[in-house]
Design an enzyme around this catalytic site. Structure first.
Site, PDB file in Angstrom:
ATOM      1  CD  GLU A 197      88.217 -94.427 -36.840  1.00  0.00           C
ATOM      2  OE1 GLU A 197      88.295 -95.312 -35.592  1.00  0.00           O
ATOM      3  OE2 GLU A 197      88.858 -93.353 -36.767  1.00  0.00           O
ATOM      4  CG  HIS A 257      83.943 -93.242 -25.985  1.00  0.00           C
ATOM      5  ND1 HIS A 257      84.343 -92.027 -25.652  1.00  0.00           N
ATOM      6  CD2 HIS A 257      85.032 -93.666 -26.843  1.00  0.00           C
ATOM      7  CE1 HIS A 257      85.742 -91.923 -26.139  1.00  0.00           C
ATOM      8  NE2 HIS A 257      86.088 -92.735 -26.893  1.00  0.00           N
TER       9      HIS A 257
END
Length: 373
Positions: free
Chosen positions: A103, A172
């Protein structure tokens, strides 16, 4: 020849102007008017949030060659959530780019491309993973325009699912609305419906500032009515403008993303008990449309905020503070009430997860608390 002449006469007749300069109505419309039939607006179509996002990306990639999409699995796999379905085949490797699982790396590439004049759309598979790239989002994207005295724009969109999904536990399931909404230099949008998703994504791509678009995985497959206007390729929703989803007189419910749907359900339940809720869909976290919230509070005299994130320093806390500091405070008949996610990391067990996320019953309870009923 006779048939052709008749056709031409028919066309000429249809093109004539009616009295007072108005175009003559089509034969079917004139027949309906004579019979007293009302013409209805074109019916809205059902579109899922997933398809609305796909439409927005497709239309903006087609409209502006500077736009490109990058992220993990966005190209050959059609996206982890199929948001980019068909776009790689249509636009090729230079416009829809698969990246490694890094990322910080691909967010940095996207920020650099934006500084160089392109308009990247950077997809995070979940915003929980954006923490790997938060230096690029905040220090590189959000602050550059200010630090360069306005000479360097960073027109980039960071988008992906945010907040709780189902059964994916603490790492998450986090909501980042308050995190990114805290930072000057960013615009932060949070759609609920298919129209929200399409209009806000198109507006975000066209904006010259970095925009964080917080979607919700559980909404991707949900169909919503999409108006004829929203089906247009030029449809955009202004960033920074909330929408009143339901009119009411007794209490104001303010929310964003998936909890807006819970507010609508709670409002329907409470309506059967004689309580009319006004439901406001924020759409944008930063800049926040506090004026729409104030106008509603002046009317209803009660406020309940609803969000999926944690309570401390949350979006609801900001709304309550802004109302307290502004003119609408004098119209409150009771303290504002917040409905939030539980102040714990998200548990994996379903029964615990359900109790950590605001439910319709929690909103009903909060409204009755605010109204003292």
């Amino acid at each position: 020849m006779a048939l052709a002449a008749a056709a031409l006469r028919h066309l000429a007749l249809g093109a004539r102007l009616a009295p007072h300069g108005r175009s003559a109505a089509p034969p079917l419309q004139r027949l309906q008017q004579r019979r007293g039939l009302r013409l209805s607006a074109p019916a809205a179509i059902q579109v899922t949030v997933r398809d609305a996002l796909n439409q927005a990306l497709d239309e903006e990639l087609e409209r502006d060659e500077r736009v490109f999409l990058l992220g993990e699995e966005v190209a050959q796999y059609d996206g982890a959530y199929k948001i980019s379905r068909g776009l790689w085949k249509k636009y090729g490797d230079k416009r829809v780019i698969d990246t490694p699982i890094s990322e910080m790396g691909f967010a940095g590439i996207a920020v650099g491309a934006a500084m160089a004049g392109l308009r990247p759309v950077c997809e995070f598979m979940t915003f929980n993973f954006s923490m790997q790239a938060i230096d690029q989002v905040i220090n590189s994207a959000a602050k550059t325009c200010y630090m360069s005295a306005g000479s360097i724009a960073v027109p980039i969109v960071f988008r992906g699912p945010n907040g709780a999904s189902a059964g994916v536990a603490a790492q998450h399931s986090q909501c980042f609305a308050a995190w990114y909404g805290h930072c000057p230099g960013l615009k932060v949008v949070s759609p609920w419906s298919a129209e929200d998703a399409k209009g806000l994504l198109k507006a975000s791509i066209r904006d010259d500032n970095p925009v964080v678009m917080l979607e919700n995985e559980l909404l991707y497959g949900v169909p919503f009515e999409m108006s004829e206007q929203a089906q247009s390729k030029e449809f955009v929703i202004p960033i920074g403008k909330a929408k009143v989803e339901r009119q009411g007189t007794h209490v104001t419910l303010v929310s964003h993303s998936r909890p807006v749907g819970h507010c609508m359900e709670a409002a329907a339940v409470l309506s059967k008990e004689g309580v009319e809720c006004e439901v406001i869909n924020l759409r944008t976290i930063r800049p926040m449309d506090i004026e729409t919230v104030e106008a509603s509070v002046v009317k209803t005299n009660h406020l309940v905020t609803v969000e999926g994130g944690w309570p401390q320093f949350g979006v609801g806390a900001e709304i309550c503070a802004r109302i307290m500091e502004g003119p609408a405070f004098n119209y409150l008949d009771a303290p504002a009430v917040r409905v939030t996610g539980a102040d714990v990391p998200m548990p994996y067990a379903k029964i615990l997860e359900d109790n950590c996320i605001p439910q319709v019953k929690d909103i009903v309870f909060a409204v009755k608390k605010a109204l003292n009923i």
